[in-house]
Design an enzyme around this catalytic site. Structure first.
Site, short mmCIF file in Angstrom:
data_model
loop_
_atom_site.label_atom_id
_atom_site.label_comp_id
_atom_site.label_asym_id
_atom_site.label_seq_id
_atom_site.Cartn_x
_atom_site.Cartn_y
_atom_site.Cartn_z
N SER A 313 30.41 46.56 41.17
CA SER A 313 30.00 45.26 40.70
C SER A 313 29.45 44.24 41.56
CB SER A 313 31.29 44.50 40.07
OG SER A 313 31.17 43.47 39.38
N LEU A 314 29.73 43.14 41.88
CA LEU A 314 28.98 42.17 42.89
C LEU A 314 28.90 43.14 44.11
CD1 LEU A 314 28.01 39.31 43.93
CD2 LEU A 314 30.36 39.02 44.19
#
Length: 504
Positions: A313-314
């Site tokens: 993700s991030l």
């Protein structure tokens, strides 16, 4: 006699069958059977978690703890007690596993890459700062590049992809252990109160080391969000959300007048101050600046080791940005499109080299709206949760599992969770997804980005040019006037000496 021969023949057939099954299972576990170099041996000299790095954006302080044997035991016991909870199942694929003691097996292969000759972290930070202040001048600088053959993760090998995904999930793990944290920020002139122990709000990185092969893997933690992205844990929510909205939105998460933006770069309807957004991304309390510190400090600890990056993700997007900055391999999982922030940061790219030939691989599946760039719009789950995930374009290569057609999945934000990616995608497919050029796309096509700095220079140049033209015209007018009416001379005077008659 005949019965004994039949018995021996049956034993031989069984032995051959066992060997055949063993070879098939070994090849299956290796994905496509690629014969990459092993980075683990039978004695267990693979990758182990050696350090946990934490960054406090409020005080701009980074700290690190070495994972001792005592810490491994206490942390694994803590995880074991939490087995079966939503917290554990959301980040670790195998409930009851020992993430602090696990030895990971990775395989590598050789790859020719183009990278900067001078990759010193101090030099790179100076270049990035200069390029943000003077992007036009930065484009005229001829950087020195080199072609190098390096070892990269063999993403054709399923066990390697699985191990990197588990490392990414490992970065979500919290530990109650609070002793022996070292402050690493003294070289940045930090003079405030030093905070040691577990800092809940900030960026985290788990550092895995193979001391035999001298390869270090940095796994960067992804977004923590209650009921939204992947971890189920509430630590780091505030700063994660700010950085998500800054990195992956068109303009500071300005969706409507009802939204509170994460920066003051919005000008008017679908118009954004480009220089303002770029400066916000590079602020010292933002996550990209934190990853630069993380990389610098790891290279100081392991100056002779190769660095690989991973994250979910991030964390995956930050790993890709860091990989492009320093020309090191990065493997991400379900990362949002990070090509837009890479351009806004003016990260260097070898001239003539397409971005899809970088050593960056993005793994994901088409039932994840964040990876696909479709988690936007007023009614989307991301928007309802306060996230402006508007980017879809990735750099590097794109490795997508087609779970919509293969497994009948529907697009759902819950499919973004790392444990589901591991358990129900990577482990269930016989081979890793094929990596290829990312689809052509354009982020924020309906926005106008204003370069105020360039406009001011153009206005200043225009003003100087106009002033020069006016001065030149005035001089020419005076010259013409004096030429058309030449000065007269006195040809007659009276007895007092006063001129009474003029002539040419």
């Amino acid at each position: 006699m005949l019965g004994r021969q039949v018995t021996m023949l049956l034993k031989v057939i069984v032995a051959v069958a066992v060997l055949f099954v063993w070879h098939r299972s070994r090849d299956s576990s290796r994905g496509d059977g690629s014969n990459g170099d092993g980075l683990s041996d039978s004695s267990g000299n693979g990758f182990r978690l050696e350090h946990i790095w934490a960054y406090d954006p409020e005080d701009v302080v980074s700290s690190c703890v070495d994972v001792s044997e005592e810490m491994r035991v206490s942390a694994d016991e803590y995880v074991s007690m939490e087995s079966g909870s939503e917290f554990v199942e959301s980040w670790w694929a195998k409930t009851g596993a020992r993430p602090f003691s696990h030895v990971f097996d990775l395989r590598s292969r050789s790859m020719d890459i183009q990278r900067l000759q001078d990759r010193d972290p101090v030099s790179m930070e100076k270049y990035i700062d200069f390029s943000l202040e003077n992007p036009e001048l930065a484009r005229t600088i001829e950087l020195e590049w080199e072609t190098a053959k390096i070892q990269v993760p063999d993403v054709r090998n399923r066990n390697t992809v699985l191990a990197l995904a588990l490392m990414s999930s490992n970065a979500y793990v919290r530990t109650p252990y609070t002793g022996d944290w070292r402050n690493l920020s003294s070289s940045w002139g930090h003079t405030g109160e030093e905070k040691f122990g577990w800092d809940k709000d900030g960026l985290r990185g788990h550092i895995f080391v193979n001391k035999i092969t001298k390869v270090v893997v940095i796994a960067i933690k992804g977004t923590s969000s209650q009921g939204l992205f992947g971890s189920g844990e509430e630590d780091t929510i505030t700063n994660d959300k700010i950085n998500d909205n800054l990195l992956f939105s068109c303009c500071c998460a300005r969706i409507s007048y009802l939204w509170t933006t994460v920066c003051d770069c919005y000008m008017k309807s679908y118009t954004c101050d480009e220089n303002c957004v770029e400066a916000e991304l590079k602020r010292k309390d933002r996550y990209y600046a934190a990853t630069l510190k993380l990389y610098k400090q790891v290279t100081e600890m392991y100056p002779d080791s190769a660095i690989w990056l991973t994250g979910h993700s991030l964390g995956g997007a930050l790993a890709a940005l860091l990989g492009r900055t320093y020309g090191v391999p990065a493997v991400t999982f379900e990362a949002p499109g990070e090509l837009l922030p890479a351009k806004r940061l003016h990260l260097p790219l070898p001239p003539g080299l397409p971005d899809y030939e970088e050593a960056i691989w993005h793994f994901g599946h088409n039932a994840d709206p964040i990876f696909m760039g479709t988690c936007n719009g007023a009614s989307s789950s991301c928007s309802i949760g306060g996230y402006a995930m508007e980017t879809a374009c990735h750099s590097g290569q794109y490795c997508m599992y087609d779970v919509v057609n293969d497994k009948g999945w529907r697009v759902n934000l819950l499919n973004h969770r790392i444990h589901r990616v591991i358990d129900e995608v990577i482990l269930e497919y016989g081979r890793p997804a094929k990596c290829q050029r990312a689809p052509t796309c354009i982020d924020c096509y309906n926005w106008k980005f204003v370069n105020k700095r360039r406009n001011r220079r153009e206005e200043s140049s225009s003003s100087i040019a106009s002033s020069s033209q006016l001065t030149s015209s005035h001089s020419e007018s005076e010259t013409l006037t004096s030429t058309d009416a030449p000065e007269k001379t006195c040809i007659g005077r009276n007895w007092l000496g006063i001129c009474t008659d003029y002539g040419v």
